[in-house]
Design an enzyme around this catalytic site. Structure first.
Site, PDB file in Angstrom:
ATOM      1  N   GLU A 211      -1.564  -9.582   2.915  1.00 42.63           N
ATOM      2  CA  GLU A 211      -1.501 -10.216   4.233  1.00 42.63           C
ATOM      3  C   GLU A 211      -2.869 -10.635   4.739  1.00 42.63           C
ATOM      4  O   GLU A 211      -2.987 -11.557   5.564  1.00 42.63           O
ATOM      5  CB  GLU A 211      -0.833  -9.273   5.237  1.00 42.63           C
ATOM      6  CG  GLU A 211      -1.646  -8.048   5.647  1.00 42.63           C
ATOM      7  CD  GLU A 211      -1.471  -6.847   4.732  1.00 42.63           C
ATOM      8  OE1 GLU A 211      -1.846  -5.724   5.130  1.00 42.63           O
ATOM      9  OE2 GLU A 211      -0.956  -7.041   3.608  1.00 42.63           O
TER      10      GLU A 211
ATOM     11  N   CYS B 136       0.845  -1.199   0.000  1.00 51.30           N
ATOM     12  CA  CYS B 136       0.000   0.000   0.000  1.00 51.30           C
ATOM     13  C   CYS B 136       0.886   1.258   0.000  1.00 51.30           C
ATOM     14  O   CYS B 136       1.506   1.567  -1.002  1.00 51.30           O
ATOM     15  CB  CYS B 136      -0.967  -0.035   1.179  1.00 51.30           C
ATOM     16  SG  CYS B 136      -2.381   1.090   0.987  1.00 51.30           S
TER      17      CYS B 136
ATOM     18  N   HIS C  14      -3.516  -5.363  -0.039  1.00 49.85           N
ATOM     19  CA  HIS C  14      -3.050  -5.928   1.232  1.00 49.85           C
ATOM     20  C   HIS C  14      -3.086  -7.462   1.181  1.00 49.85           C
ATOM     21  O   HIS C  14      -4.051  -8.091   1.648  1.00 49.85           O
ATOM     22  CB  HIS C  14      -3.911  -5.416   2.386  1.00 49.85           C
ATOM     23  CG  HIS C  14      -3.717  -3.970   2.690  1.00 49.85           C
ATOM     24  ND1 HIS C  14      -2.763  -3.519   3.572  1.00 49.85           N
ATOM     25  CD2 HIS C  14      -4.337  -2.864   2.195  1.00 49.85           C
ATOM     26  CE1 HIS C  14      -2.806  -2.199   3.627  1.00 49.85           C
ATOM     27  NE2 HIS C  14      -3.748  -1.777   2.799  1.00 49.85           N
TER      28      HIS C  14
END
Length: 547
Positions: free
Chosen positions: A521, A380, A519
């Protein structure tokens, strides 16, 4: 209809209700049942999207664009079930819904009260999707006795009372403090916590007791007697080396069996825990170690980057190595060379964030990683800083920056390589945003598709040229600088399907330098590590072998 398990907490907060809920969900799955997990938070924010990470930790984003509590990350990581907007609700959202209905006249002139209008709204939320799974696990945030949580406790009491007998049970998580001076575990706080629950009409069926010391059998018997719970339903919960040991530890303690017994499900299907045994084995028996620096803005609170830390652990599991994560405040590098601090690490990760503080330090970290050929992963804002760094250092734009920082300063200081995104396509419609819009829920949120460049590093890592990842941002890299940046080796290797929004950049002449606007993750799991994190850790392993 689903069977409901309501998970509450007492004595103190942060005992691990979310982890216990997630582990129980994984255990029920291991026995062949389908599950969905939900979180009910008592705070008055509509959602945690506008809350500082220092206040509430990470904001977890779902595929359908909801900004939710970080516990939903635990739920996904342990069960693999993708969370939805309907799996998270706050008091703020409940009250907002009630007031909207009142303004529309839906209540036909009645006086609006907590009971029945607020509690009915909560019960309606609980009932969503009840026919889709075998078990619905609903965690109530905070602790019993908190004034803001009372409507939720009353709602689950009513919900249980109105459901068919045997359809709902209550699991209560408490603390057994150890007094070193007397060498005793004290059960009285747990007794008082259960008494508080009973005073509002809820009787726990299962007690999960957190303790730093082994719980003697006589203490379990005492808790069972005074709390009106079967002795086998008093479940010890001890500290673990890794949260991923929780399913096996809770199973060994009898949690899943106690829950099935409370529902009268006999004989219970035998669990298949092979996946979790493999995860724990990989964690307990690594074949190496790598050190990765996270250069971020909110490093004083690790929960602010909870999913990133866990995704790095998953990358270690995939490579059978231990990942040693070190947190570094990016603002430290704003005015100094990051080299001495970063030279001891095998890879560098720069995560997301909001605001200008620490961004110059992140840019310096990106410069160091690019020049020293150290694996770099920008997520990001971390991708945006990598693009600004390339613009300044390689493309001859010394004043490259972000419109986000100019907006905060109130004047133009930078050439805006990163700009405020004012419109984009979501599904089949166009979304428009302005700088003056409300902050909550106005970003580019949720799952979006991206097309990857054939032959790029990321296409090789993913094994496909079409991906879908979750976003949470309101600023984008401007494609008008794409030609200049690509001429200097920074390839735009992932774009939105319409080709207007950059999703991934990578340096072609670097062993591993990747920035992503999304993102990744948020979709990583211990039994299914995200490919980018798995490959990032692999690249760090290669560096460690050269040192």
């Amino acid at each position: 209809m689903a069977r409901y398990i309501f998970i509450t907490g007492g004595v103190v907060s942060s005992l691990g209700k979310g982890l216990a809920s997630a582990a129980l969900g994984a255990l029920l799955q291991a026995r062949g049942f389908t599950v969905r997990l939900r979180k009910l938070d008592p705070y008055l924010n509509v959602d945690p999207g506008t809350m500082s990470p220092f206040e509430h930790g990470e904001v977890f984003v779902t595929d359908d664009g909801a900004e939710t509590d970080l516990d939903l990350g635990h739920y996904e990581r342990f069960t693999g079930v993708a969370a939805r907007r309907t799996d998270s609700v706050s008091s703020g959202r409940i009250y907002s819904n009630v007031l909207e209905k009142e303004r529309r006249g839906d209540y036909l002139g009645k006086t609006i009260q907590v009971i029945p209008h607020v509690t009915n709204e909560i019960k309606d939320f609980l009932a969503i999707g009840a026919d889709e799974v075998d078990f619905m696990l609903c965690e109530i945030g905070g602790t019993v006795g908190d004034i803001e949580g009372l409507p939720f406790f009353e709602a689950i009491r009513q919900f249980s009372h109105e459901s068919p007998r045997g359809q709902c049970i209550f699991m209560h998580l408490t603390l057994l403090p150890y007094l070193a001076a007397s060498g005793e575990l004290k059960t009285k706080p747990t007794q008082h916590s259960v008494k508080e629950l009973q005073s509002i009409g809820i009787a726990p069926d299962v007690l999960v007791c957190r303790s730093e010391q082994p719980i003697p059998e006589k203490e379990r018997q005492k808790i069972a007697l005074f709390c009106n719970v079967r002795p086998e339903a008093v479940i010890p919960a001890y500290d673990l080396k890794s949260i991923y040991e929780a399913p096996l530890a809770y199973h060994a303690a009898g949690l899943d069996q106690a829950v099935l017994d409370a529902f009268g499900i006999t004989p219970a299907p035998r669990p298949n825990l092979g996946v979790w045994e493999d995860v724990v084995d990989r964690l307990a028996n690594p074949e190496g170690e790598v050190r990765i620096a996270i250069v971020g803005k909110y490093v004083q609170l690790e929960d602010a980057y909870k999913s990133i830390k866990e995704a790095l652990v998953h990358g270690g599991i995939a490579n059978r190595v231990r990942v040693q994560v070190e947190w570094i405040d990016a603002s430290v590098f704003d005015a100094e060379d990051p080299g001495p601090a970063l030279e001891a690490y095998h890879a560098i990760l720069v995560p997301g964030g909001f605001g200008e503080r620490g961004t110059e330090g992140k840019i310096r970290a990106a410069t160091y990683a690019r020049e020293k050929k150290i694996p770099y992963f920008g997520i990001c804002l971390g991708m945006q800083m990598a693009c600004i760094e390339a613009a300044r250092s390689l493309a001859g734009i010394p004043d490259a920056g972000s419109e986000e920082f100019d907006h905060e300063a109130g004047k133009r200081r930078f050439t805006p390589v990163v700009y405020h995104l004012k419109e984009w396509v979501q599904g089949n419609h166009k979304v428009e945003r302005k700088l003056g819009d409300d902050k909550g829920g106005t970003m580019r949120l949720g799952a979006y598709s991206a097309t990857l460049k054939d032959g790029s590093r990321v296409a090789q890592i993913y094994g496909t040229t079409r991906i879908e990842e979750r976003h949470r941002h309101r600023y984008e890299v401007d494609t008008k600088f794409r030609k200049d940046l690509e001429a200097k080796g920074l390839t735009f290797s992932g774009m939105s399907p319409d080709g207007k929004l950059p999703e991934i950049v990578e340096h072609e002449d670097h062993p591993w330098f990747i920035g992503v606007q999304f993102h990744p993750e948020l979709k990583s799991k211990p039994f299914d590590p995200h490919p980018l994190f798995a490959d990032f850790v692999r690249a760090a392993v290669e560096v460690s072998r050269l040192v």
